[in-house]
Design a protein around this motif. Structure first.
Motif, PDB file in Angstrom:
ATOM      1  N   THR A 197      37.082 -19.748 -50.665  1.00 22.96           N
ATOM      2  CA  THR A 197      36.802 -18.322 -50.534  1.00 22.96           C
ATOM      3  C   THR A 197      36.823 -17.592 -51.870  1.00 22.96           C
ATOM      4  O   THR A 197      36.443 -16.430 -51.927  1.00 22.96           O
ATOM      5  CB  THR A 197      37.826 -17.650 -49.591  1.00 22.96           C
TER       6      THR A 197
ATOM      7  N   VAL B 181      40.398 -15.285 -45.336  1.00 22.23           N
ATOM      8  CA  VAL B 181      40.858 -16.157 -44.261  1.00 22.23           C
ATOM      9  C   VAL B 181      42.352 -15.988 -44.014  1.00 22.23           C
ATOM     10  O   VAL B 181      42.783 -15.708 -42.906  1.00 22.23           O
ATOM     11  CB  VAL B 181      40.531 -17.639 -44.567  1.00 22.23           C
TER      12      VAL B 181
ATOM     13  N   PRO C  63      38.396 -19.771 -40.085  1.00 24.68           N
ATOM     14  CA  PRO C  63      37.476 -20.198 -41.139  1.00 24.68           C
ATOM     15  C   PRO C  63      36.097 -20.551 -40.562  1.00 24.68           C
ATOM     16  O   PRO C  63      35.997 -21.057 -39.455  1.00 24.68           O
ATOM     17  CB  PRO C  63      38.139 -21.438 -41.730  1.00 24.68           C
TER      18      PRO C  63
END
Length: 116
Positions: A49, A64, A112
């Protein structure tokens, strides 16, 4: 050319007109995260991320697990000022239990996506 070590990055949200979001993307958090595909793993949850290496991602918050990247901690057991004194190891344990770095974020947790 070598990159300067103290360069700061700004991560600004993207403005989206709700009329432009299809019915399958009405979950606004999911839509926002879909538009930011990272290349580097979050030090807490491990999902890709971060748009830059963790050493350069100053105060970047993972969408997340909600860990706020702290470039100033020297070990995983050092309290992070960015995260209210929580250590990275504590955040990882919380992620295993709750799916987010702190229990207070459980109501807003986001699973996710495949690309992460």
């Amino acid at each position: 050319m070598e990159k300067p070590k103290n360069k700061k990055f700004l991560y600004l949200p993207t403005v989206v007109n709700s009329a432009d979001i299809s019915n399958e993307k009405l979950n606004i958090k999911s839509y926002c995260v879909d538009s930011v595909i990272g290349k580097y793993p979050c030090p807490c949850c491990g999902y890709k991320t971060l748009p830059v290496p963790k050493e350069d991602a100053i105060a970047y918050i993972c969408p997340v697990c909600y860990w706020e990247n702290d470039v100033f901690i020297k070990s995983d057991d050092e309290p992070s000022d960015e995260n209210g004194g929580m250590t990275l190891n504590q955040a990882r344990e919380n992620y295993k239990k709750f799916g987010v770095c702190e229990e207070r974020f459980v109501k807003t947790d986001y699973p996710p996506q495949e690309f992460e």
